[in-house]
Design a protein around this motif. Structure first.
Motif, PDB file in Angstrom:
ATOM      1  N   SER A  68      52.970  43.792  38.089  1.00  0.00           N
ATOM      2  CA  SER A  68      52.667  42.914  36.724  1.00  0.00           C
ATOM      3  C   SER A  68      50.876  42.016  37.204  1.00  0.00           C
ATOM      4  O   SER A  68      50.111  41.222  36.477  1.00  0.00           O
ATOM      5  CB  SER A  68      53.090  41.930  35.810  1.00  0.00           C
ATOM      6  OG  SER A  68      54.371  42.800  35.051  1.00  0.00           O
ATOM      7  N   GLU A  69      51.533  41.606  38.870  1.00  0.00           N
ATOM      8  CA  GLU A  69      50.575  40.072  38.648  1.00  0.00           C
ATOM      9  C   GLU A  69      49.309  40.813  39.578  1.00  0.00           C
ATOM     10  O   GLU A  69      48.199  40.170  39.427  1.00  0.00           O
ATOM     11  CB  GLU A  69      51.202  39.927  40.348  1.00  0.00           C
ATOM     12  CG  GLU A  69      52.538  38.335  39.568  1.00  0.00           C
ATOM     13  CD  GLU A  69      52.879  37.866  40.744  1.00  0.00           C
ATOM     14  OE1 GLU A  69      52.345  37.956  42.778  1.00  0.00           O
ATOM     15  OE2 GLU A  69      53.817  37.313  40.555  1.00  0.00           O
ATOM     16  N   MET A  70      49.847  42.313  40.260  1.00  0.00           N
ATOM     17  CA  MET A  70      48.451  43.225  39.969  1.00  0.00           C
ATOM     18  C   MET A  70      47.482  43.428  39.572  1.00  0.00           C
ATOM     19  O   MET A  70      46.739  43.532  39.427  1.00  0.00           O
ATOM     20  CB  MET A  70      48.777  43.965  41.170  1.00  0.00           C
ATOM     21  CG  MET A  70      49.370  43.954  42.950  1.00  0.00           C
ATOM     22  SD  MET A  70      49.864  45.655  43.722  1.00  0.00           S
ATOM     23  CE  MET A  70      49.983  44.938  45.030  1.00  0.00           C
ATOM     24  N   GLN A  71      48.089  43.846  38.314  1.00  0.00           N
ATOM     25  CA  GLN A  71      47.447  44.202  37.024  1.00  0.00           C
ATOM     26  C   GLN A  71      46.957  43.216  36.383  1.00  0.00           C
ATOM     27  O   GLN A  71      45.737  43.293  36.650  1.00  0.00           O
ATOM     28  CB  GLN A  71      48.613  44.981  35.839  1.00  0.00           C
ATOM     29  CG  GLN A  71      47.992  45.414  35.098  1.00  0.00           C
ATOM     30  CD  GLN A  71      48.835  46.251  33.478  1.00  0.00           C
ATOM     31  OE1 GLN A  71      49.900  45.933  34.549  1.00  0.00           O
ATOM     32  NE2 GLN A  71      48.096  47.199  32.818  1.00  0.00           N
ATOM     33  N   ALA A  72      47.146  42.081  36.134  1.00  0.00           N
ATOM     34  CA  ALA A  72      46.696  41.103  36.148  1.00  0.00           C
ATOM     35  C   ALA A  72      45.453  40.390  36.698  1.00  0.00           C
ATOM     36  O   ALA A  72      44.650  40.413  36.850  1.00  0.00           O
ATOM     37  CB  ALA A  72      47.705  39.767  35.526  1.00  0.00           C
ATOM     38  N   ALA A  73      45.322  41.106  38.407  1.00  0.00           N
ATOM     39  CA  ALA A  73      44.799  40.406  38.988  1.00  0.00           C
ATOM     40  C   ALA A  73      43.370  41.537  38.578  1.00  0.00           C
ATOM     41  O   ALA A  73      41.940  40.509  39.262  1.00  0.00           O
ATOM     42  CB  ALA A  73      44.846  40.302  41.007  1.00  0.00           C
ATOM     43  N   ALA A  74      42.985  42.628  39.337  1.00  0.00           N
ATOM     44  CA  ALA A  74      42.658  43.986  38.580  1.00  0.00           C
ATOM     45  C   ALA A  74      41.567  43.624  37.611  1.00  0.00           C
ATOM     46  O   ALA A  74      40.529  43.875  37.303  1.00  0.00           O
ATOM     47  CB  ALA A  74      43.380  45.031  38.818  1.00  0.00           C
ATOM     48  N   ALA A  75      42.480  42.531  36.458  1.00  0.00           N
ATOM     49  CA  ALA A  75      41.499  43.055  35.482  1.00  0.00           C
ATOM     50  C   ALA A  75      40.570  41.990  35.110  1.00  0.00           C
ATOM     51  O   ALA A  75      39.842  42.013  34.052  1.00  0.00           O
ATOM     52  CB  ALA A  75      42.651  42.521  33.995  1.00  0.00           C
ATOM     53  N   GLN A  76      40.671  40.929  36.005  1.00  0.00           N
ATOM     54  CA  GLN A  76      39.521  39.594  36.202  1.00  0.00           C
ATOM     55  C   GLN A  76      38.289  40.159  35.816  1.00  0.00           C
ATOM     56  O   GLN A  76      38.261  41.241  36.849  1.00  0.00           O
ATOM     57  CB  GLN A  76      39.303  38.870  37.229  1.00  0.00           C
ATOM     58  CG  GLN A  76      41.530  38.588  37.669  1.00  0.00           C
ATOM     59  CD  GLN A  76      41.131  37.709  38.584  1.00  0.00           C
ATOM     60  OE1 GLN A  76      40.750  36.906  39.106  1.00  0.00           O
ATOM     61  NE2 GLN A  76      41.916  38.302  39.428  1.00  0.00           N
ATOM     62  N   ALA A  77      37.741  39.950  35.721  1.00  0.00           N
ATOM     63  CA  ALA A  77      35.774  40.116  35.623  1.00  0.00           C
ATOM     64  C   ALA A  77      34.744  40.021  37.171  1.00  0.00           C
ATOM     65  O   ALA A  77      34.887  41.102  37.480  1.00  0.00           O
ATOM     66  CB  ALA A  77      34.993  39.690  34.571  1.00  0.00           C
ATOM     67  N   ASP A  78      35.438  38.520  37.454  1.00  0.00           N
ATOM     68  CA  ASP A  78      34.718  38.819  39.084  1.00  0.00           C
ATOM     69  C   ASP A  78      35.266  39.613  39.870  1.00  0.00           C
ATOM     70  O   ASP A  78      36.837  39.345  40.395  1.00  0.00           O
ATOM     71  CB  ASP A  78      35.093  37.451  39.088  1.00  0.00           C
ATOM     72  CG  ASP A  78      34.756  37.220  40.536  1.00  0.00           C
ATOM     73  OD1 ASP A  78      34.428  37.807  41.778  1.00  0.00           O
ATOM     74  OD2 ASP A  78      34.603  36.043  40.790  1.00  0.00           O
ATOM     75  N   LYS A  79      34.958  40.878  40.203  1.00  0.00           N
ATOM     76  CA  LYS A  79      35.785  41.783  41.493  1.00  0.00           C
ATOM     77  C   LYS A  79      36.087  41.530  42.129  1.00  0.00           C
ATOM     78  O   LYS A  79      36.926  42.130  43.238  1.00  0.00           O
ATOM     79  CB  LYS A  79      34.828  42.878  41.616  1.00  0.00           C
ATOM     80  CG  LYS A  79      35.129  44.403  39.401  1.00  0.00           C
ATOM     81  CD  LYS A  79      36.611  44.218  39.293  1.00  0.00           C
ATOM     82  CE  LYS A  79      36.311  43.698  37.672  1.00  0.00           C
ATOM     83  NZ  LYS A  79      37.729  44.440  37.472  1.00  0.00           N
ATOM     84  N   THR A  80      34.786  40.531  43.394  1.00  0.00           N
ATOM     85  CA  THR A  80      35.233  40.014  44.384  1.00  0.00           C
ATOM     86  C   THR A  80      36.886  38.926  44.557  1.00  0.00           C
ATOM     87  O   THR A  80      37.511  39.070  45.268  1.00  0.00           O
ATOM     88  CB  THR A  80      34.272  39.079  44.805  1.00  0.00           C
ATOM     89  OG1 THR A  80      33.096  39.751  44.472  1.00  0.00           O
ATOM     90  CG2 THR A  80      34.114  39.020  45.646  1.00  0.00           C
TER      91      THR A  80
END
Length: 152
Positions: A68-80
């Motif tokens: 879940s944490e990884m999914q939320a992180a990957a969904a960020q607009a700022d890819k860096t």
């Protein structure tokens, strides 16, 4: 309960959470499901097996949290930032995964269920869960980003 089936179940659980459905960057949480019926005529677990089963279930929950944490992180607009956050999440959970893999090996060997050589592939699979989860989330995020916007 058999150790190898529990370890396999944990791996399957971690790798088949909704975050990994192909092409979905953010899947909703599934509705709770009824627990499967116990296998008939199975011998009772020893206290050690029961304790290990509890530990395996807790590990499965930790892996769901990680996903879940990884999914939320990957969904960020700022890819860096997303990549940096994914790196940090993977690094945060890897020691727990490694410790659980060692626990699996210690339990299986001490209970006579398997030799270290027989366990080696399962241990590597367990240790690879964070990387596998991240790879599937990265692939789902890339697929979602590449998909053309659907008119509503």
């Amino acid at each position: 309960m058999r150790l190898l089936s529990s370890a396999a179940a944990v791996a399957v659980l971690a790798l088949t959470t909704p975050a990994f459905a192909a092409g979905q960057a953010a899947a909703p949480a599934p509705a709770p499901q009824a627990a499967p019926a116990p296998e008939p005529a199975e011998e009772a677990d020893s206290p050690e097996e029961a304790a290990f089963e509890t530990k395996a279930e807790a590990f499965g929950q930790v892996m769901e949290t990680m996903a879940s944490e990884m999914q939320a992180a990957a969904a960020q607009a700022d890819k860096t930032k997303a990549k940096a956050d994914l790196d940090a999440i993977q690094a945060k959970y890897q020691p727990q995964v490694d410790a659980f893999a060692e626990d699996v090996q210690t339990f299986a060997v001490s209970s006579g269920q398997a030799t270290p050589e027989q366990l080696a592939p399962a241990i590597q699979q367990i240790k690879g869960i964070p990387a596998d989860v991240r790879g599937k989330i990265d692939a789902a995020a890339a697929a979602a980003a590449a998909a053309p916007a659907q008119p509503q």
